[in-house]
Write a protein that holds these residues in place. Structure first.
Motif, PDB file in Angstrom:
ATOM      1  N   CYS A 140      -3.584 -30.831  13.542  1.00  0.00           N
ATOM      2  CA  CYS A 140      -2.641 -31.834  14.049  1.00  0.00           C
ATOM      3  C   CYS A 140      -3.225 -32.601  15.230  1.00  0.00           C
ATOM      4  N   MET A 141      -3.695 -31.892  16.249  1.00  0.00           N
ATOM      5  CA  MET A 141      -4.245 -32.564  17.420  1.00  0.00           C
ATOM      6  C   MET A 141      -5.558 -33.263  17.089  1.00  0.00           C
ATOM      7  N   ILE A 142      -6.253 -32.778  16.082  1.00  0.00           N
ATOM      8  CA  ILE A 142      -7.469 -33.465  15.635  1.00  0.00           C
ATOM      9  C   ILE A 142      -7.095 -34.824  15.051  1.00  0.00           C
ATOM     10  N   ILE A 143      -6.042 -34.869  14.238  1.00  0.00           N
ATOM     11  CA  ILE A 143      -5.599 -36.132  13.640  1.00  0.00           C
ATOM     12  C   ILE A 143      -5.142 -37.104  14.718  1.00  0.00           C
ATOM     13  N   VAL A 144      -4.360 -36.610  15.673  1.00  0.00           N
ATOM     14  CA  VAL A 144      -3.899 -37.468  16.771  1.00  0.00           C
ATOM     15  C   VAL A 144      -5.097 -38.034  17.532  1.00  0.00           C
ATOM     16  N   HIS A 196     -11.991 -42.500  30.163  1.00  0.00           N
ATOM     17  CA  HIS A 196     -10.575 -42.154  30.070  1.00  0.00           C
ATOM     18  C   HIS A 196     -10.267 -41.556  28.700  1.00  0.00           C
ATOM     19  N   LEU A 197     -10.784 -42.160  27.657  1.00  0.00           N
ATOM     20  CA  LEU A 197     -10.541 -41.688  26.296  1.00  0.00           C
ATOM     21  C   LEU A 197     -11.174 -40.317  26.057  1.00  0.00           C
ATOM     22  N   VAL A 198     -12.451 -40.184  26.378  1.00  0.00           N
ATOM     23  CA  VAL A 198     -13.186 -38.959  26.074  1.00  0.00           C
ATOM     24  C   VAL A 198     -12.590 -37.754  26.798  1.00  0.00           C
ATOM     25  N   VAL A 199     -12.247 -37.916  28.063  1.00  0.00           N
ATOM     26  CA  VAL A 199     -11.671 -36.805  28.833  1.00  0.00           C
ATOM     27  C   VAL A 199     -10.368 -36.336  28.200  1.00  0.00           C
ATOM     28  N   ASN A 200      -9.489 -37.284  27.863  1.00  0.00           N
ATOM     29  CA  ASN A 200      -8.217 -36.898  27.247  1.00  0.00           C
ATOM     30  C   ASN A 200      -8.416 -36.219  25.895  1.00  0.00           C
ATOM     31  N   LEU A 201      -9.328 -36.737  25.097  1.00  0.00           N
ATOM     32  CA  LEU A 201      -9.555 -36.152  23.776  1.00  0.00           C
ATOM     33  C   LEU A 201     -10.084 -34.724  23.886  1.00  0.00           C
ATOM     34  N   ILE A 202     -11.036 -34.511  24.770  1.00  0.00           N
ATOM     35  CA  ILE A 202     -11.617 -33.171  24.923  1.00  0.00           C
ATOM     36  C   ILE A 202     -10.564 -32.178  25.379  1.00  0.00           C
ATOM     37  N   VAL A 203      -9.807 -32.553  26.397  1.00  0.00           N
ATOM     38  CA  VAL A 203      -8.819 -31.619  26.949  1.00  0.00           C
ATOM     39  C   VAL A 203      -7.728 -31.310  25.935  1.00  0.00           C
ATOM     40  N   GLN A 204      -7.219 -32.334  25.244  1.00  0.00           N
ATOM     41  CA  GLN A 204      -6.121 -32.067  24.322  1.00  0.00           C
ATOM     42  C   GLN A 204      -6.577 -31.272  23.099  1.00  0.00           C
ATOM     43  N   LEU A 205      -7.830 -31.406  22.709  1.00  0.00           N
ATOM     44  CA  LEU A 205      -8.335 -30.579  21.615  1.00  0.00           C
ATOM     45  C   LEU A 205      -8.517 -29.127  22.064  1.00  0.00           C
ATOM     46  N   LEU A 206      -9.081 -28.939  23.249  1.00  0.00           N
ATOM     47  CA  LEU A 206      -9.295 -27.582  23.755  1.00  0.00           C
ATOM     48  C   LEU A 206      -7.986 -26.845  23.993  1.00  0.00           C
ATOM     49  N   LEU A 207      -6.952 -27.571  24.378  1.00  0.00           N
ATOM     50  CA  LEU A 207      -5.662 -26.949  24.654  1.00  0.00           C
ATOM     51  C   LEU A 207      -4.765 -26.891  23.420  1.00  0.00           C
ATOM     52  N   GLY A 208      -4.809 -27.918  22.604  1.00  0.00           N
ATOM     53  CA  GLY A 208      -3.880 -28.012  21.490  1.00  0.00           C
ATOM     54  C   GLY A 208      -4.220 -27.117  20.317  1.00  0.00           C
ATOM     55  N   ILE A 209      -5.497 -27.004  19.986  1.00  0.00           N
ATOM     56  CA  ILE A 209      -5.886 -26.221  18.810  1.00  0.00           C
ATOM     57  C   ILE A 209      -5.515 -24.737  18.958  1.00  0.00           C
ATOM     58  N   LEU A 211      -3.092 -23.456  20.660  1.00  0.00           N
ATOM     59  CA  LEU A 211      -1.635 -23.374  20.521  1.00  0.00           C
ATOM     60  C   LEU A 211      -1.216 -23.499  19.059  1.00  0.00           C
ATOM     61  N   GLU A 212      -1.848 -24.410  18.339  1.00  0.00           N
ATOM     62  CA  GLU A 212      -1.521 -24.592  16.915  1.00  0.00           C
ATOM     63  C   GLU A 212      -1.805 -23.325  16.119  1.00  0.00           C
ATOM     64  N   MET A 213      -2.855 -22.619  16.463  1.00  0.00           N
ATOM     65  CA  MET A 213      -3.246 -21.434  15.699  1.00  0.00           C
ATOM     66  C   MET A 213      -2.216 -20.324  15.796  1.00  0.00           C
ATOM     67  N   VAL A 214      -1.391 -20.352  16.832  1.00  0.00           N
ATOM     68  CA  VAL A 214      -0.354 -19.333  16.997  1.00  0.00           C
ATOM     69  C   VAL A 214       1.033 -19.892  16.688  1.00  0.00           C
ATOM     70  N   HIS A 215       1.319 -21.097  17.190  1.00  0.00           N
ATOM     71  CA  HIS A 215       2.682 -21.624  17.164  1.00  0.00           C
ATOM     72  C   HIS A 215       2.930 -22.681  16.094  1.00  0.00           C
ATOM     73  N   LYS A 216       1.933 -23.043  15.321  1.00  0.00           N
ATOM     74  CA  LYS A 216       2.014 -24.035  14.248  1.00  0.00           C
ATOM     75  C   LYS A 216       2.036 -25.454  14.804  1.00  0.00           C
ATOM     76  N   TRP A 217       1.627 -26.395  13.944  1.00  0.00           N
ATOM     77  CA  TRP A 217       1.352 -27.767  14.360  1.00  0.00           C
ATOM     78  C   TRP A 217       2.581 -28.500  14.860  1.00  0.00           C
ATOM     79  N   TRP A 218       3.732 -28.294  14.212  1.00  0.00           N
ATOM     80  CA  TRP A 218       4.891 -29.113  14.551  1.00  0.00           C
ATOM     81  C   TRP A 218       5.414 -28.798  15.952  1.00  0.00           C
TER      82      TRP A 218
END
Length: 368
Positions: A140-144, A196-209, A211-218
């Motif tokens: 999910c966060m990869i698609i975003v 600005h773009l790269v920093v946000n993308l890296i952080v949200q991938l490191l944090l979001g993935i 969370l998704e693995m435990v709590h699901k994408w939605w």
């Protein structure tokens, strides 16, 4: 019949011992059993079973009558006690896993390995860590992130990479076009410059993935979007003339979502206290740097601190409300209600202020 029963129990015992990776299963399971057989009579009583459960980290959350029920079910010969074979069968029953598996894994991992010549398989550290799964894939966060990258590159190819391209001008939060309500959300797709773009993308991938693995994408997507919307609503009220771009509100929501899952799964997360300390250090450094730059160095930075703060608050409240709670405690039910009611109250006030407090916001009918 008795021989068949003994063979069945022996098979169960061997399977259980093989699961924890003990080379000489009979000896070491007997050591675990003997550790809690306080009076060393070869049987575990109700009192000793209670000690066993408490030492597994359950504390006094399990009532005495529940312990009695477990003992009664595991006591195959109705003797009122558990012998070694009954103990092995009990700890591997599915309904008792939450009580006993974590305890026995810790014992094998930290006590038994001190003996030489024995090989072990490392066990999962905590009940929360056991929930990590790669299926379904956490995309999910990869698609975003891919969407944010593509939209940025489209404007970059027409030589407008700093929020002034045709896509950015349609999506950015523009305080003079607040009636275009989609801007309160779509500004997350606009980034001012590649850093600005790269920093946000890296952080949200490191944090979001994770969370998704435990709590699901939605659940993760809901928290992310809640942080984005909270960031724009908060900024519109506190800084009514400020333009807003970037996904930082959503990123900060993901940061505090990790704090939320620590709160509601504290007992189930291994080394939760260490994770909390790391989180506080990261947040403290970020906040301290922002305050120092703003008030001591007097730097003029185009950073939406209010969006960061509002996104963080939304991530914490929504995280408590929607993230998986592996074992709900009585006080956590009150926490859930407080988080949900507080979030909807704050959001309702922010929306109403944006609709009806017209004198507070700038008006330029000629602005394009």
């Amino acid at each position: 019949m008795q021989r068949e029963h003994d063979v069945e129990r022996s098979a169960v015992e061997e399977l259980a011992l093989r699961d924890v990776g003990v080379a000489d299963p009979n000896i070491h399971w007997r050591e675990i059993f003997n550790k809690y057989d306080v009076d060393q009579n070869g049987r575990i009583s109700l009192r000793e079973l209670r000690t066993l459960i408490d030492s597994g980290g359950c504390g006094t959350d399990i009532p005495r009558h529940v312990v009695k029920a477990i003992l009664k079910k595991a006591d195959l010969d109705n003797s009122g006690h558990l012998d070694l074979e009954e103990f092995i069968i009990m700890v591997h029953q599915t309904e008792n896993q939450n009580y006993f598996s974590h305890l026995t894994q810790k014992y094998v991992k930290f006590v038994v390995p001190s003996r030489r010549g024995v090989q072990y398989v490392d066990a999962t550290d905590g009940q929360y860590e056991e929930q990590y799964t790669c299926w379904p894939p956490a995309i999910c966060m990869i698609i975003v992130s891919v969407i944010e990258f593509i939209l940025f590159m489209i404007d970059a190819f027409v030589d407008h990479p700093k929020g002034t391209g045709p896509i950015a001008t349609k999506l950015i939060y523009n305080p003079y076009k607040r009636f275009e309500a989609w801007r309160f959300l779509t500004y997350m797709f606009v980034h001012i410059g590649s850093v600005h773009l790269v920093v946000n993308l890296i952080v949200q991938l490191l944090l979001g993935i994770p969370l998704e693995m435990v709590h699901k994408w939605w659940r993760v997507l809901l928290i992310y979007l809640a942080g984005v919307v909270a960031g724009s609503l908060g900024t519109s009220i506190t800084d009514p003339t400020v333009f807003l771009a970037g996904a930082s509100g959503g990123v900060y929501a993901l940061i505090t979502a990790h704090l939320a899952t620590l709160f509601i799964n504290w007992k189930e997360i291994e080394y939760a206290a260490i994770q909390l300390i790391v989180f506080l250090c990261i947040v403290g450094t970020d906040v301290g740097t922002a305050v120092y730059n703003r008030y001591f160095l007097d730097l003029e930075e185009n950073i939406g601190y209010v969006a960061h703060l509002a996104g963080a608050i939304a991530g914490l409240l929504v995280g408590i409300g929607v993230l998986r709670n592996l074992e709900v405690q009585s006080w956590e039910k009150y926490l859930w209600w407080c988080a949900v009611v507080t979030y909807f109250f704050i959001m309702a006030v922010a929306v109403l202020l944006n609709i009806f407090w017209t004198d507070h916001f700038p008006y330029r009918p000629d602005y394009k």
